[in-house]
Scaffold this motif. Sequence first.
Motif, PDB file in Angstrom:
ATOM      1  N   LEU A   1       0.861  -1.175   0.000  1.00 26.21           N
ATOM      2  CA  LEU A   1       0.000   0.000   0.000  1.00 26.21           C
ATOM      3  C   LEU A   1       0.898   1.226   0.000  1.00 26.21           C
ATOM      4  CD1 LEU A   1      -1.852  -2.310   1.236  1.00 26.21           C
ATOM      5  CD2 LEU A   1      -3.140  -0.462   2.293  1.00 26.21           C
ATOM      6  N   ALA A   2       0.779   2.058  -1.015  1.00 23.05           N
ATOM      7  CA  ALA A   2       1.617   3.250  -1.117  1.00 23.05           C
ATOM      8  C   ALA A   2       1.168   4.307  -0.111  1.00 23.05           C
ATOM      9  CB  ALA A   2       1.533   3.817  -2.531  1.00 23.05           C
ATOM     10  N   PRO A   3       2.066   5.201   0.266  1.00 19.12           N
ATOM     11  CA  PRO A   3       1.659   6.332   1.099  1.00 19.12           C
ATOM     12  C   PRO A   3       0.500   7.091   0.444  1.00 19.12           C
ATOM     13  CG  PRO A   3       4.047   6.237   0.936  1.00 19.12           C
ATOM     14  CD  PRO A   3       3.517   5.217  -0.031  1.00 19.12           C
ATOM     15  N   SER A   4      -0.444   7.540   1.254  1.00 16.30           N
ATOM     16  CA  SER A   4      -1.654   8.281   0.861  1.00 16.30           C
ATOM     17  C   SER A   4      -2.817   7.379   0.457  1.00 16.30           C
ATOM     18  CB  SER A   4      -1.395   9.308  -0.248  1.00 16.30           C
ATOM     19  OG  SER A   4      -1.140   8.683  -1.499  1.00 16.30           O
ATOM     20  N   VAL A   5      -2.625   6.053   0.462  1.00 13.43           N
ATOM     21  CA  VAL A   5      -3.755   5.140   0.251  1.00 13.43           C
ATOM     22  C   VAL A   5      -4.697   5.232   1.451  1.00 13.43           C
ATOM     23  CG1 VAL A   5      -4.425   2.684   0.172  1.00 13.43           C
ATOM     24  CG2 VAL A   5      -2.588   3.534  -1.289  1.00 13.43           C
ATOM     25  N   ILE A   6      -6.011   5.126   1.184  1.00 15.48           N
ATOM     26  CA  ILE A   6      -7.026   5.133   2.237  1.00 15.48           C
ATOM     27  C   ILE A   6      -7.780   3.809   2.193  1.00 15.48           C
ATOM     28  CG2 ILE A   6      -9.088   6.272   3.164  1.00 15.48           C
ATOM     29  CD1 ILE A   6      -8.205   8.783   1.640  1.00 15.48           C
ATOM     30  N   VAL A   7      -7.920   3.179   3.355  1.00 18.24           N
ATOM     31  CA  VAL A   7      -8.650   1.918   3.465  1.00 18.24           C
ATOM     32  C   VAL A   7      -9.821   2.137   4.414  1.00 18.24           C
ATOM     33  CG1 VAL A   7      -8.531  -0.517   4.079  1.00 18.24           C
ATOM     34  CG2 VAL A   7      -6.525   0.618   3.094  1.00 18.24           C
ATOM     35  N   MET A   8     -11.037   2.072   3.869  1.00 25.56           N
ATOM     36  CA  MET A   8     -12.247   2.254   4.671  1.00 25.56           C
ATOM     37  C   MET A   8     -12.738   0.899   5.180  1.00 25.56           C
ATOM     38  SD  MET A   8     -12.661   5.481   4.680  1.00 25.56           S
ATOM     39  CE  MET A   8     -14.328   5.675   5.326  1.00 25.56           C
ATOM     40  N   PRO A   9     -13.411   0.902   6.332  1.00 20.40           N
ATOM     41  CA  PRO A   9     -13.802  -0.382   6.936  1.00 20.40           C
ATOM     42  C   PRO A   9     -15.176  -0.846   6.500  1.00 20.40           C
ATOM     43  CG  PRO A   9     -14.237   1.397   8.475  1.00 20.40           C
ATOM     44  CD  PRO A   9     -13.652   2.037   7.255  1.00 20.40           C
ATOM     45  N   PRO A  10     -15.415  -2.164   6.528  1.00 25.45           N
ATOM     46  CA  PRO A  10     -14.377  -3.189   6.524  1.00 25.45           C
ATOM     47  C   PRO A  10     -13.994  -3.506   5.091  1.00 25.45           C
ATOM     48  CG  PRO A  10     -16.504  -4.221   6.772  1.00 25.45           C
ATOM     49  CD  PRO A  10     -16.764  -2.743   6.660  1.00 25.45           C
ATOM     50  N   SER A  11     -12.748  -3.751   4.838  1.00 17.42           N
ATOM     51  CA  SER A  11     -12.309  -4.170   3.507  1.00 17.42           C
ATOM     52  C   SER A  11     -11.131  -5.128   3.666  1.00 17.42           C
ATOM     53  CB  SER A  11     -11.939  -2.971   2.636  1.00 17.42           C
ATOM     54  OG  SER A  11     -10.999  -2.154   3.290  1.00 17.42           O
ATOM     55  N   TYR A  12     -10.762  -5.764   2.574  1.00 10.77           N
ATOM     56  CA  TYR A  12      -9.732  -6.802   2.653  1.00 10.77           C
ATOM     57  C   TYR A  12      -8.790  -6.686   1.467  1.00 10.77           C
ATOM     58  CZ  TYR A  12      -7.561 -11.387   3.264  1.00 10.77           C
ATOM     59  OH  TYR A  12      -6.658 -12.397   3.454  1.00 10.77           O
ATOM     60  N   ILE A  13      -7.489  -6.725   1.755  1.00 11.89           N
ATOM     61  CA  ILE A  13      -6.464  -6.656   0.718  1.00 11.89           C
ATOM     62  C   ILE A  13      -5.572  -7.882   0.877  1.00 11.89           C
ATOM     63  CG2 ILE A  13      -4.572  -5.316  -0.262  1.00 11.89           C
ATOM     64  CD1 ILE A  13      -5.959  -2.815   0.940  1.00 11.89           C
ATOM     65  N   ASN A  14      -5.514  -8.707  -0.154  1.00  9.23           N
ATOM     66  CA  ASN A  14      -4.872 -10.015  -0.044  1.00  9.23           C
ATOM     67  C   ASN A  14      -3.398  -9.981  -0.469  1.00  9.23           C
ATOM     68  OD1 ASN A  14      -4.701 -12.749   0.508  1.00  9.23           O
ATOM     69  ND2 ASN A  14      -6.418 -13.327  -0.798  1.00  9.23           N
ATOM     70  N   ILE A  15      -2.721 -11.073  -0.196  1.00  8.95           N
ATOM     71  CA  ILE A  15      -1.286 -11.198  -0.460  1.00  8.95           C
ATOM     72  C   ILE A  15      -0.966 -10.957  -1.936  1.00  8.95           C
ATOM     73  CG2 ILE A  15      -1.434 -13.700  -0.860  1.00  8.95           C
ATOM     74  CD1 ILE A  15       1.299 -13.916   0.600  1.00  8.95           C
ATOM     75  N   GLY A  16       0.145 -10.270  -2.192  1.00  7.13           N
ATOM     76  CA  GLY A  16       0.579 -10.002  -3.553  1.00  7.13           C
ATOM     77  C   GLY A  16      -0.080  -8.809  -4.205  1.00  7.13           C
ATOM     78  N   ALA A  17      -1.099  -8.229  -3.554  1.00  5.65           N
ATOM     79  CA  ALA A  17      -1.775  -7.066  -4.125  1.00  5.65           C
ATOM     80  C   ALA A  17      -0.858  -5.850  -4.098  1.00  5.65           C
ATOM     81  CB  ALA A  17      -3.062  -6.778  -3.371  1.00  5.65           C
ATOM     82  N   TYR A  18      -1.069  -4.928  -5.034  1.00  5.65           N
ATOM     83  CA  TYR A  18      -0.307  -3.690  -5.120  1.00  5.65           C
ATOM     84  C   TYR A  18      -1.314  -2.551  -5.279  1.00  5.65           C
ATOM     85  CZ  TYR A  18       3.350  -0.414  -6.736  1.00  5.65           C
ATOM     86  OH  TYR A  18       4.226   0.641  -6.860  1.00  5.65           O
ATOM     87  N   VAL A  19      -1.304  -1.619  -4.323  1.00  8.63           N
ATOM     88  CA  VAL A  19      -2.232  -0.485  -4.359  1.00  8.63           C
ATOM     89  C   VAL A  19      -1.404   0.794  -4.365  1.00  8.63           C
ATOM     90  CG1 VAL A  19      -4.189   0.654  -3.276  1.00  8.63           C
ATOM     91  CG2 VAL A  19      -3.929  -1.833  -3.072  1.00  8.63           C
ATOM     92  N   ASP A  20      -1.492   1.548  -5.449  1.00  6.72           N
ATOM     93  CA  ASP A  20      -0.625   2.712  -5.619  1.00  6.72           C
ATOM     94  C   ASP A  20      -1.218   3.962  -4.954  1.00  6.72           C
ATOM     95  OD1 ASP A  20       1.645   4.077  -6.464  1.00  6.72           O
ATOM     96  OD2 ASP A  20       1.563   3.247  -8.488  1.00  6.72           O
TER      97      ASP A  20
END
Length: 258
Positions: A91-110
């Motif tokens: 997860l890059a700086p400035s990414v926002i994750v709202m609840p509830p959510s799920y990010i799995n192994i190997g994912a790339y979020v810019d």
Amino acid sequence: MNPELEKFYEVCSALEKGEIRVAERIDGQWIVNAWIKEVILSGFRYGKMTDMSQGEFSFFDKDTIPARKITLEDKVRIVPGGSSIRRGAYLAPSVIVMPPSYINIGAYVDSDTMIDSHALVGSCAQVGKHVHLSAASQLGGVLEPIGALPVIIEDNVFIGGNCGIYEGTIVKKNAVIGTGVIINSSTAIFDATTGEFIKADKNGQMIVPEGAVVVAGSRPVSKGPGADKGIHLYTPVIVKYRDSKTDSSVTLESVLRD
């Protein structure tokens, strides 16, 4: 330590730092780094079931793949409410994750991307800069087969609520996916601006064109009992390509990402 397991831990660390990616764009083409997938799978193979419960919440999973630890130095906003980010996700700086959510192994979020409530970023999915993944939308995971390209969302894409993007679909930059649209490799997309259907390419990948505005639609069954009964099949439809009016309706607020 088992050399393969040691390699797995090294690769997870590099994935979390964004030093390596499961898929990357080279000379305009997305290429899968199959060796990374192989290493990820080794973590499942050598992991042992363990109790990861916390307080009143019970969790049981492989000891090699716990939830990732995020610190303040990562500069990622994770809003309280039950989200989970698995080891080996970037997860890059400035990414926002709202609840509830799920990010799995190997994912790339810019950077400057928002993962909204009840959203899923599946294993190895690649998400670009300034993307909005709206509530209850899903990006499918692809660990197997090893050489399969994961779901890829390029920069400046807006994905509406309750969407599903699966089976290695590539959504090109600046596209807008309307609420409730499902895209996979087996359902052709109708381009209403040209009158043509867009089908999966020779590699079995569906590619949503740059700037396409896609909404949920249908088309009539052309023959057989279904045609006689007026049955329609689900079909995503490109109604237009992004313009200034579209931009104004999906503009993301930079103040949320500061």
